[in-house]
Design a protein around this motif. Structure first.
Motif, mmCIF file in Angstrom:
data_model
loop_
_atom_site.group_PDB
_atom_site.id
_atom_site.type_symbol
_atom_site.label_atom_id
_atom_site.label_comp_id
_atom_site.label_asym_id
_atom_site.label_seq_id
_atom_site.Cartn_x
_atom_site.Cartn_y
_atom_site.Cartn_z
ATOM 1 N N PRO A 9 0.818 -1.213 0.000
ATOM 2 C CA PRO A 9 0.000 0.000 0.000
ATOM 3 C C PRO A 9 0.857 1.270 0.000
ATOM 4 O O PRO A 9 2.020 1.242 0.385
ATOM 5 C CB PRO A 9 -0.791 -0.121 1.311
ATOM 6 N N LEU A 10 0.238 2.340 -0.459
ATOM 7 C CA LEU A 10 0.892 3.634 -0.372
ATOM 8 C C LEU A 10 0.976 4.016 1.089
ATOM 9 O O LEU A 10 -0.021 3.989 1.816
ATOM 10 C CB LEU A 10 0.110 4.700 -1.147
ATOM 11 N N ARG A 11 2.148 4.365 1.532
ATOM 12 C CA ARG A 11 2.364 4.822 2.908
ATOM 13 C C ARG A 11 2.909 6.240 2.854
ATOM 14 O O ARG A 11 3.596 6.616 1.909
ATOM 15 C CB ARG A 11 3.341 3.894 3.622
ATOM 16 N N ARG A 12 2.546 6.997 3.886
ATOM 17 C CA ARG A 12 3.015 8.387 3.964
ATOM 18 C C ARG A 12 3.688 8.614 5.310
ATOM 19 O O ARG A 12 3.146 8.245 6.346
ATOM 20 C CB ARG A 12 1.851 9.358 3.786
ATOM 21 N N LEU A 13 4.856 9.214 5.244
ATOM 22 C CA LEU A 13 5.571 9.629 6.442
ATOM 23 C C LEU A 13 5.558 11.147 6.470
ATOM 24 O O LEU A 13 6.073 11.793 5.553
ATOM 25 C CB LEU A 13 7.011 9.107 6.436
ATOM 26 N N VAL A 14 4.931 11.700 7.492
ATOM 27 C CA VAL A 14 4.854 13.146 7.664
ATOM 28 C C VAL A 14 5.854 13.522 8.740
ATOM 29 O O VAL A 14 5.820 12.971 9.849
ATOM 30 C CB VAL A 14 3.437 13.588 8.068
ATOM 31 N N VAL A 15 6.740 14.438 8.420
ATOM 32 C CA VAL A 15 7.784 14.858 9.347
ATOM 33 C C VAL A 15 7.523 16.310 9.715
ATOM 34 O O VAL A 15 7.472 17.179 8.838
ATOM 35 C CB VAL A 15 9.178 14.698 8.694
ATOM 36 N N LEU A 16 7.333 16.563 11.003
ATOM 37 C CA LEU A 16 7.046 17.908 11.508
ATOM 38 C C LEU A 16 8.116 18.305 12.508
ATOM 39 O O LEU A 16 8.265 17.679 13.558
ATOM 40 C CB LEU A 16 5.664 17.953 12.177
ATOM 41 N N ARG A 17 8.859 19.343 12.172
ATOM 42 C CA ARG A 17 9.814 19.890 13.137
ATOM 43 C C ARG A 17 9.023 20.721 14.137
ATOM 44 O O ARG A 17 8.106 21.460 13.765
ATOM 45 C CB ARG A 17 10.859 20.751 12.438
ATOM 46 N N SER A 52 -4.363 19.494 3.878
ATOM 47 C CA SER A 52 -3.677 18.662 2.884
ATOM 48 C C SER A 52 -4.200 17.238 2.870
ATOM 49 O O SER A 52 -3.653 16.385 2.185
ATOM 50 C CB SER A 52 -2.169 18.607 3.195
ATOM 51 N N ASP A 53 -5.237 16.982 3.661
ATOM 52 C CA ASP A 53 -5.768 15.633 3.799
ATOM 53 C C ASP A 53 -4.649 14.657 4.160
ATOM 54 O O ASP A 53 -4.483 13.603 3.551
ATOM 55 C CB ASP A 53 -6.475 15.190 2.513
ATOM 56 N N CYS A 54 -3.861 15.072 5.153
ATOM 57 C CA CYS A 54 -2.684 14.298 5.521
ATOM 58 C C CYS A 54 -2.659 14.024 7.027
ATOM 59 O O CYS A 54 -1.615 14.111 7.663
ATOM 60 C CB CYS A 54 -1.444 15.074 5.103
ATOM 61 N N LEU A 55 -3.812 13.690 7.576
ATOM 62 C CA LEU A 55 -3.865 13.395 9.003
ATOM 63 C C LEU A 55 -3.324 11.992 9.253
ATOM 64 O O LEU A 55 -3.628 11.057 8.509
ATOM 65 C CB LEU A 55 -5.287 13.541 9.529
ATOM 66 N N PRO A 56 -2.523 11.841 10.287
ATOM 67 C CA PRO A 56 -1.883 10.555 10.534
ATOM 68 C C PRO A 56 -2.793 9.550 11.227
ATOM 69 O O PRO A 56 -3.772 9.913 11.880
ATOM 70 C CB PRO A 56 -0.722 10.944 11.459
ATOM 71 N N ASP A 57 -2.413 8.283 11.076
ATOM 72 C CA ASP A 57 -3.047 7.201 11.828
ATOM 73 C C ASP A 57 -2.384 7.053 13.197
ATOM 74 O O ASP A 57 -2.984 6.524 14.128
ATOM 75 C CB ASP A 57 -2.908 5.874 11.070
ATOM 76 N N LEU A 58 -1.138 7.502 13.288
ATOM 77 C CA LEU A 58 -0.349 7.429 14.515
ATOM 78 C C LEU A 58 0.662 8.557 14.494
ATOM 79 O O LEU A 58 1.201 8.888 13.430
ATOM 80 C CB LEU A 58 0.394 6.078 14.600
ATOM 81 N N ALA A 59 0.931 9.134 15.652
ATOM 82 C CA ALA A 59 1.991 10.129 15.791
ATOM 83 C C ALA A 59 3.014 9.597 16.783
ATOM 84 O O ALA A 59 2.659 8.986 17.789
ATOM 85 C CB ALA A 59 1.422 11.454 16.281
ATOM 86 N N VAL A 60 4.283 9.838 16.480
ATOM 87 C CA VAL A 60 5.369 9.553 17.411
ATOM 88 C C VAL A 60 6.040 10.884 17.671
ATOM 89 O O VAL A 60 6.474 11.569 16.739
ATOM 90 C CB VAL A 60 6.369 8.526 16.850
ATOM 91 N N THR A 80 -10.752 14.420 15.642
ATOM 92 C CA THR A 80 -10.329 13.352 16.534
ATOM 93 C C THR A 80 -8.869 13.050 16.267
ATOM 94 O O THR A 80 -8.538 12.429 15.252
ATOM 95 C CB THR A 80 -11.165 12.074 16.299
ATOM 96 N N PRO A 81 -7.978 13.490 17.144
ATOM 97 C CA PRO A 81 -6.556 13.204 16.930
ATOM 98 C C PRO A 81 -6.275 11.705 17.014
ATOM 99 O O PRO A 81 -6.961 10.971 17.728
ATOM 100 C CB PRO A 81 -5.860 13.942 18.075
ATOM 101 N N PRO A 82 -5.263 11.255 16.300
ATOM 102 C CA PRO A 82 -4.881 9.849 16.358
ATOM 103 C C PRO A 82 -4.133 9.560 17.662
ATOM 104 O O PRO A 82 -3.766 10.487 18.393
ATOM 105 C CB PRO A 82 -3.941 9.707 15.162
ATOM 106 N N PRO A 83 -3.859 8.302 17.912
ATOM 107 C CA PRO A 83 -3.031 7.987 19.070
ATOM 108 C C PRO A 83 -1.638 8.596 18.901
ATOM 109 O O PRO A 83 -1.161 8.772 17.774
ATOM 110 C CB PRO A 83 -2.945 6.455 19.062
ATOM 111 N N THR A 111 -0.362 6.202 7.486
ATOM 112 C CA THR A 111 0.212 7.546 7.558
ATOM 113 C C THR A 111 0.757 7.754 8.956
ATOM 114 O O THR A 111 0.025 7.661 9.942
ATOM 115 C CB THR A 111 -0.831 8.628 7.217
ATOM 116 N N LEU A 112 2.045 8.018 9.034
ATOM 117 C CA LEU A 112 2.753 8.192 10.293
ATOM 118 C C LEU A 112 3.269 9.622 10.387
ATOM 119 O O LEU A 112 3.810 10.150 9.413
ATOM 120 C CB LEU A 112 3.931 7.213 10.362
#
Length: 185
Positions: A9-17, A52-60, A80-83, A111-112
């Motif tokens: 599947p297409l996976r997305r990694l979102v990196v936020l400083r 951007s329709d880029c809400l994550p399924d999980l945040a670390v 509703t924020p993800p875990p 999406t992470l």
């Protein structure tokens, strides 16, 4: 040319400083809070991700106060924020540390979001991106400032398959909030 991580599947990694932090005297680095500008920019980052329709399924998220505050203010912009997982390894992490964290993510997460610090995040984006759309790679090479968001996309069956050069850097943006204007009376 970008090499592929494989089928899946297409996976997305979102990196936020994290957003702009304050430098209060006598406060250890790990405990530094957001500055006024950071408290404006972090919600703007949340709105940018939602738009951007880029809400994550999980945040670390890093355990540093400024990163936690960035996460809290950004995720408050969503219905509703993800875990979220707070991981001390994110603080002062280098690329191998960050890849280890990412590779531990369950396969059902598509999406992470990582919320952390430079220089590690900037180096991670550049390491993973085998290619970029438009001038995204040049933007990150030039500067990955506070509240910067990078979106990497790749195909893979598990996060453990993510390797250097296997992702496409599709978007880079810097979220900025607006200063409140004081009214003259």
């Amino acid at each position: 040319m970008m090499s592929r991580a494989g089928a899946g599947p297409l996976r997305r990694l979102v990196v936020l400083r994290h957003a702009k932090s304050a430098w209060p005297e006598g406060v250890p680095d790990h405990l530094r809070p957001l500055a006024d500008r950071g408290r404006r920019d972090a919600p703007a980052a949340g709105r940018t991700l939602a738009g951007s329709d880029c809400l994550p399924d999980l945040a670390v998220c890093s355990t540093a106060v400024r990163a936690r505050q960035t996460w809290e203010l950004a995720s408050a912009q969503w219905g509703t924020p993800p875990p979220v997982r707070y991981d001390r390894r994110m603080y002062a992490a280098d690329v191998p540390d960050l890849l280890e964290i990412v590779r531990e993510v369950p396969a059902e997460v598509e999406t992470l979001l990582l919320v952390g610090h430079n220089p590690g995040l900037e180096e991670l984006v550049l390491d993973l991106a085998g290619d970029g759309l438009d001038d995204t790679l040049e933007q990150v090479r030039e500067k990955f400032p506070t509240s910067a968001i990078a979106l990497l996309a790749w195909h893979g069956t598990t996060w453990a398959a993510l390797a250097p050069g296997t992702a496409l850097l599709t978007e880079v943006t810097v979220a900025r909030g607006r200063k409140e204007q004081r009214r003259k009376e």
